[in-house]
Design an enzyme around this catalytic site. Structure first.
Site, PDB file in Angstrom:
ATOM      1  N   CYS A 110       0.823  -1.218   0.000  1.00 40.83           N
ATOM      2  CA  CYS A 110       0.000   0.000   0.000  1.00 40.83           C
ATOM      3  C   CYS A 110       0.854   1.263   0.000  1.00 40.83           C
ATOM      4  O   CYS A 110       0.675   2.148  -0.828  1.00 40.83           O
ATOM      5  CB  CYS A 110      -0.929  -0.008   1.215  1.00 40.83           C
ATOM      6  SG  CYS A 110      -1.817   1.538   1.420  1.00 40.83           S
ATOM      7  N   CYS A 118      -1.358   1.709  -3.183  1.00 43.75           N
ATOM      8  CA  CYS A 118      -2.359   2.773  -3.014  1.00 43.75           C
ATOM      9  C   CYS A 118      -1.773   4.181  -2.931  1.00 43.75           C
ATOM     10  O   CYS A 118      -2.256   5.095  -3.599  1.00 43.75           O
ATOM     11  CB  CYS A 118      -3.157   2.535  -1.736  1.00 43.75           C
ATOM     12  SG  CYS A 118      -3.455   0.809  -1.357  1.00 43.75           S
ATOM     13  N   LYS A 144       0.223   5.374  -6.017  1.00 38.59           N
ATOM     14  CA  LYS A 144      -0.777   5.396  -7.095  1.00 38.59           C
ATOM     15  C   LYS A 144      -1.615   6.677  -7.035  1.00 38.59           C
ATOM     16  O   LYS A 144      -1.785   7.390  -8.019  1.00 38.59           O
ATOM     17  CB  LYS A 144      -1.665   4.142  -6.976  1.00 38.59           C
ATOM     18  CG  LYS A 144      -2.750   3.974  -8.011  1.00 38.59           C
ATOM     19  CD  LYS A 144      -4.058   4.621  -7.679  1.00 38.59           C
ATOM     20  CE  LYS A 144      -4.654   4.280  -6.353  1.00 38.59           C
ATOM     21  NZ  LYS A 144      -5.149   2.923  -6.214  1.00 38.59           N
ATOM     22  N   TYR A 199       5.733   4.512  10.031  1.00 40.82           N
ATOM     23  CA  TYR A 199       5.405   3.124  10.383  1.00 40.82           C
ATOM     24  C   TYR A 199       6.416   2.577  11.387  1.00 40.82           C
ATOM     25  O   TYR A 199       6.061   1.945  12.379  1.00 40.82           O
ATOM     26  CB  TYR A 199       5.391   2.250   9.113  1.00 40.82           C
ATOM     27  CG  TYR A 199       4.030   2.154   8.456  1.00 40.82           C
ATOM     28  CD1 TYR A 199       3.424   3.270   7.897  1.00 40.82           C
ATOM     29  CD2 TYR A 199       3.342   0.952   8.407  1.00 40.82           C
ATOM     30  CE1 TYR A 199       2.178   3.197   7.311  1.00 40.82           C
ATOM     31  CE2 TYR A 199       2.094   0.862   7.812  1.00 40.82           C
ATOM     32  CZ  TYR A 199       1.518   1.983   7.261  1.00 40.82           C
ATOM     33  OH  TYR A 199       0.283   1.896   6.684  1.00 40.82           O
ATOM     34  N   ARG A 224      14.414 -11.000   5.954  1.00 42.44           N
ATOM     35  CA  ARG A 224      13.399 -11.957   5.560  1.00 42.44           C
ATOM     36  C   ARG A 224      13.273 -12.963   6.698  1.00 42.44           C
ATOM     37  O   ARG A 224      14.280 -13.352   7.324  1.00 42.44           O
ATOM     38  CB  ARG A 224      13.809 -12.662   4.265  1.00 42.44           C
ATOM     39  CG  ARG A 224      12.797 -13.705   3.816  1.00 42.44           C
ATOM     40  CD  ARG A 224      13.084 -14.276   2.445  1.00 42.44           C
ATOM     41  NE  ARG A 224      12.231 -15.411   2.159  1.00 42.44           N
ATOM     42  CZ  ARG A 224      10.977 -15.323   1.719  1.00 42.44           C
ATOM     43  NH1 ARG A 224      10.448 -14.128   1.465  1.00 42.44           N
ATOM     44  NH2 ARG A 224      10.240 -16.389   1.499  1.00 42.44           N
ATOM     45  N   ALA A 225      12.055 -13.366   6.979  1.00 36.03           N
ATOM     46  CA  ALA A 225      11.826 -14.374   8.017  1.00 36.03           C
ATOM     47  C   ALA A 225      10.995 -15.500   7.412  1.00 36.03           C
ATOM     48  O   ALA A 225      10.103 -15.249   6.603  1.00 36.03           O
ATOM     49  CB  ALA A 225      11.099 -13.742   9.204  1.00 36.03           C
ATOM     50  N   GLY A 235      -5.079  -6.296 -18.969  1.00 37.52           N
ATOM     51  CA  GLY A 235      -5.917  -6.507 -17.788  1.00 37.52           C
ATOM     52  C   GLY A 235      -7.083  -5.531 -17.814  1.00 37.52           C
ATOM     53  O   GLY A 235      -7.040  -4.500 -18.490  1.00 37.52           O
ATOM     54  N   GLY A 236      -8.112  -5.873 -17.053  1.00 36.95           N
ATOM     55  CA  GLY A 236      -9.284  -5.000 -17.019  1.00 36.95           C
ATOM     56  C   GLY A 236      -9.735  -4.754 -15.602  1.00 36.95           C
ATOM     57  O   GLY A 236     -10.887  -4.396 -15.351  1.00 36.95           O
ATOM     58  N   TYR A 284      -8.736  -3.289 -11.389  1.00 39.56           N
ATOM     59  CA  TYR A 284      -8.376  -2.029 -10.733  1.00 39.56           C
ATOM     60  C   TYR A 284      -7.060  -1.460 -11.287  1.00 39.56           C
ATOM     61  O   TYR A 284      -6.968  -0.312 -11.667  1.00 39.56           O
ATOM     62  CB  TYR A 284      -8.116  -2.270  -9.245  1.00 39.56           C
ATOM     63  CG  TYR A 284      -9.294  -2.432  -8.338  1.00 39.56           C
ATOM     64  CD1 TYR A 284      -9.761  -1.354  -7.596  1.00 39.56           C
ATOM     65  CD2 TYR A 284      -9.906  -3.664  -8.151  1.00 39.56           C
ATOM     66  CE1 TYR A 284     -10.800  -1.492  -6.698  1.00 39.56           C
ATOM     67  CE2 TYR A 284     -10.953  -3.818  -7.255  1.00 39.56           C
ATOM     68  CZ  TYR A 284     -11.395  -2.732  -6.527  1.00 39.56           C
ATOM     69  OH  TYR A 284     -12.425  -2.876  -5.640  1.00 39.56           O
ATOM     70  N   ALA A 297      -5.046  -2.191 -13.912  1.00 41.04           N
ATOM     71  CA  ALA A 297      -4.943  -1.883 -15.346  1.00 41.04           C
ATOM     72  C   ALA A 297      -5.658  -0.568 -15.650  1.00 41.04           C
ATOM     73  O   ALA A 297      -5.127   0.318 -16.336  1.00 41.04           O
ATOM     74  CB  ALA A 297      -5.546  -3.022 -16.163  1.00 41.04           C
ATOM     75  N   GLU A 343      -6.611   1.893 -13.550  1.00 42.19           N
ATOM     76  CA  GLU A 343      -6.032   3.071 -12.890  1.00 42.19           C
ATOM     77  C   GLU A 343      -4.759   3.524 -13.613  1.00 42.19           C
ATOM     78  O   GLU A 343      -4.568   4.720 -13.868  1.00 42.19           O
ATOM     79  CB  GLU A 343      -5.734   2.760 -11.422  1.00 42.19           C
ATOM     80  CG  GLU A 343      -7.016   2.590 -10.605  1.00 42.19           C
ATOM     81  CD  GLU A 343      -6.782   2.282  -9.131  1.00 42.19           C
ATOM     82  OE1 GLU A 343      -7.714   2.468  -8.348  1.00 42.19           O
ATOM     83  OE2 GLU A 343      -5.676   1.850  -8.756  1.00 42.19           O
ATOM     84  N   ARG A 394      -9.387  -9.296 -21.743  1.00 41.19           N
ATOM     85  CA  ARG A 394      -9.963 -10.515 -22.329  1.00 41.19           C
ATOM     86  C   ARG A 394     -11.493 -10.547 -22.344  1.00 41.19           C
ATOM     87  O   ARG A 394     -12.102 -11.235 -23.151  1.00 41.19           O
ATOM     88  CB  ARG A 394      -9.443 -11.740 -21.584  1.00 41.19           C
ATOM     89  CG  ARG A 394      -9.919 -11.858 -20.142  1.00 41.19           C
ATOM     90  CD  ARG A 394      -9.408 -13.133 -19.513  1.00 41.19           C
ATOM     91  NE  ARG A 394      -9.684 -13.172 -18.083  1.00 41.19           N
ATOM     92  CZ  ARG A 394      -9.254 -14.136 -17.280  1.00 41.19           C
ATOM     93  NH1 ARG A 394      -8.544 -15.127 -17.753  1.00 41.19           N
ATOM     94  NH2 ARG A 394      -9.538 -14.109 -15.993  1.00 41.19           N
ATOM     95  N   GLY A 411      -3.858  -9.467 -12.069  1.00 42.39           N
ATOM     96  CA  GLY A 411      -4.117 -10.029 -10.751  1.00 42.39           C
ATOM     97  C   GLY A 411      -2.843 -10.167  -9.938  1.00 42.39           C
ATOM     98  O   GLY A 411      -1.738  -9.987 -10.446  1.00 42.39           O
ATOM     99  N   HIS A 438     -26.531  21.733  -1.456  1.00 34.95           N
ATOM    100  CA  HIS A 438     -26.627  22.318  -2.787  1.00 34.95           C
ATOM    101  C   HIS A 438     -25.625  23.458  -2.966  1.00 34.95           C
ATOM    102  O   HIS A 438     -25.433  24.221  -2.033  1.00 34.95           O
ATOM    103  CB  HIS A 438     -28.055  22.858  -2.987  1.00 34.95           C
ATOM    104  CG  HIS A 438     -28.297  23.402  -4.343  1.00 34.95           C
ATOM    105  ND1 HIS A 438     -28.389  22.570  -5.451  1.00 34.95           N
ATOM    106  CD2 HIS A 438     -28.435  24.668  -4.789  1.00 34.95           C
ATOM    107  CE1 HIS A 438     -28.587  23.329  -6.514  1.00 34.95           C
ATOM    108  NE2 HIS A 438     -28.620  24.598  -6.147  1.00 34.95           N
ATOM    109  N   GLU A 469     -25.919  15.607  -4.078  1.00 33.50           N
ATOM    110  CA  GLU A 469     -27.327  15.870  -3.740  1.00 33.50           C
ATOM    111  C   GLU A 469     -28.256  15.002  -4.573  1.00 33.50           C
ATOM    112  O   GLU A 469     -29.392  14.718  -4.188  1.00 33.50           O
ATOM    113  CB  GLU A 469     -27.678  17.351  -3.892  1.00 33.50           C
ATOM    114  CG  GLU A 469     -27.680  17.881  -5.299  1.00 33.50           C
ATOM    115  CD  GLU A 469     -27.977  19.388  -5.347  1.00 33.50           C
ATOM    116  OE1 GLU A 469     -29.060  19.781  -4.908  1.00 33.50           O
ATOM    117  OE2 GLU A 469     -27.116  20.149  -5.812  1.00 33.50           O
TER     118      GLU A 469
END
Ligand code: NDP
Length: 463
Positions: free
Chosen positions: A43, A48, A51, A99, A114-115, A177-178, A180, A182, A184, A201, A265, A439, A444
């Site tokens: 992410c 995300c 992106k 983080y 790496r674990a 791809g078609g 998210y 591809a 975006e 496809r 995917g 408005h 609305e």
């Protein structure tokens, strides 16, 4: 004294891993977390967050054009890809730092290695070769873009992993791809001035979305100049003498582009993780099988987020982590609820959606009412841009509950978040009707569609 080195060992420093590690440490548990790449996970590092930053970058060309309708004269504009990449890098480095800080402040031990599992309560740390034990282990290692090995020439293609940091902005790109990613990225690259072709496809892009959204977005993307080839696939990819990519397609002949991007995917990162040594079972896609409480087949080992192939979304991984904490450390058994997840596709225009599609509702309920509005957004009146907003509410006629809300248009993602609350609360169409409009807004329209556009009874549209 505990028989284990740690109360909790978390493998993977993405959304699910960091949240579970941080919360457990904050509760006073002895926690270690290991990440082999960068804290923040898909992410933050290559999903995300970058992106969305690139989506913003790609919208400026249209903003500059639209400005003329509002009296502005915009001078010569130029886009610098390297500057965007560097700015993005600075921001994700900042987030990565946050983080780490959050984990450290909570008292978790942060490991850059790496674990892998070495047994039921045992983890091997590859950087040091050390083996440690933990009472509980959370696997939150996420996934990676499918490399699509079966495609001859797949090694010449890029995925979303590489797309963010390309050494130069390509002049042209072919995206396969078609879903998210591809869709975006097709909008991002097009907005940045790249000649963009999407090849998918199926009959229509975004197969799991409401038909109105799919058709509406397809038309809007073509109107902008994105070439969309449906019901076609790439059969092979090669490189020509100039280093450009030549994709052979089933129906549209050869397509030459600077880059070919595969967005077909994502796959769970379970290879070589030692799952067999620990007795953790996976499904045919390699995803870890979990029960309603994120427990794997091995007692004491849990799995969260994309590695489980439930719903591949950041907020879902975070939610699963919080449920794990409630269940295991707060004596409050809580299983993640995957119903009514609001989601957005950051295409241009955006799609925001929550609940079920008209098609699903028509199959599920005897009679549904569909409220549908299609209009030109106010900004387009002066900008002159040819664009449309589509809004749709799907209502179960029997109890008047709104079971699906779908929006294509500016800020659709923001609206979907709020609609998510209404659908969660079980609001009926009458609740929507009773709500005063704000408005002038596009939203609305959601509370002023008083008459159904049509009904569907026993699967048949009845006017
Ligand atoms: P998706 O599952 O959304 O889309 C994959 C696409 O690849 C589909 O169009 C699928 O076609 C197609 N496809 C799969 N296999 C093949 C094949 N063998 N040949 C041709 N086409 C194929 O995956 P993405 O990679 O786009 O994204 C992964 C996940 O990441 C998403 O499911 C989503 O949960 C998450 N994500 C969320 C975002 C957001 O919230 N805005 C943004 C980006 C990603 P078909 O539809 O016919 O199966």
């Amino acid at each position: 004294m505990s028989a284990f080195d740690y109360d909790l060992f978390v493998i993977g420093g993405g959304s699910g891993g960091v949240r579970s590690g941080r919360l457990a440490a904050a509760l006073g548990k002895k926690v270690a977390i290991a990440e082999e790449f960068r804290y923040g996970g898909t992410c933050v590092i290559r999903g995300c967050v970058p992106k969305k930053l690139y989506v913003y970058a790609s919208q400026f060309a249209e903003h500059f054009e639209d400005a003329a309708g509002f009296g502005w004269t915009v001078g010569e504009s130029r886009f610098d890809w390297a500057k965007l990449v560097a700015a993005k890098e600075q921001e994700i480095a900042r987030l990565e730092g946050l983080y780490r800080k959050g984990l450290a402040n909570a008292g978790a031990e942060i490991l850059d290695t790496r674990a892998e599992l070495a047994g039921p309560n045992t983890v091997k740390l590859l950087a040091s070769g050390k083996t440690v034990t933990a009472e509980r282990i959370v696997i939150a290692v996420g996934g990676h873009p499918s490399p699509h090995d079966a495609l001859p020439g797949h090694e010449l293609c890029i995925t979303s992993n590489e797309a963010f940091d390309l050494p130069a902005l390509p002049e042209s790109i072919l995206i396969a791809g078609g879903g998210y990613i591809a869709v975006e990225f097709a909008n991002i690259f097009h907005g940045l001035g790249v000649k963009t072709t999407l090849i998918y496809r199926g009959k229509e892009i975004l197969s799991r979305f409401d038909q109105d959204m799919r058709r509406g977005l397809h038309a809007a993307m073509e109107e902008k100049g994105i070439r969309i080839l449906c019901e076609d696939i790439i059969q092979s990819v090669s490189a020509d003498a100039d280093g450009r990519r030549v994709a052979t397609t089933m129906k549209h002949g050869e397509i030459v582009a600077d880059q070919v991007m595969l967005a077909l995917g994502r796959m769970p990162n379970t290879n070589g993780l030692g799952l067999e040594a620990a007795g953790v079972r996976t499904n045919e896609l390699g995803a870890i099988i979990v029960d309603a409480f994120s427990r794997t087949s091995t007692p004491g080992i849990y799995a969260l987020g994309d590695v489980t192939d439930r719903v591949q979304l950041t907020p879902v991984a975070i939610h699963e982590a919080m449920c794990f904490i409630e269940t295991e450390y707060k004596n409050n058994p809580t299983s993640p609820d995957h119903d009514l997840i609001a989601t957005a596709v950051f295409s241009q225009p955006e799609i925001g959606t929550v609940g079920i599609t008209e098609e699903e509702a028509a199959r599920k309920f005897q009679e549904i009412e569909v409220y549908r509005a299609e209009f030109r957004p106010m900004k387009a009146t002066l900008s002159g841009r040819k664009e449309k907003t589509i809004m749709k509410l799907v209502v179960n006629a029997a109890d008047r509950k709104v079971v699906g809300a779908h929006i294509l248009g500016h800020d659709a993602g923001e609206m979907a978040q709020l609609l998510g609350i209404s659908l969660r609360a079980g609001c009926t169409k009458d609740d929507f009707d009773r709500t005063m409009a704000v408005h002038p807004t596009a939203a609305e329209e959601l509370v002023t569609m008083y008459q159904p556009s049509y009904r569907v009874r026993n699967g048949e549209r009845v006017g």
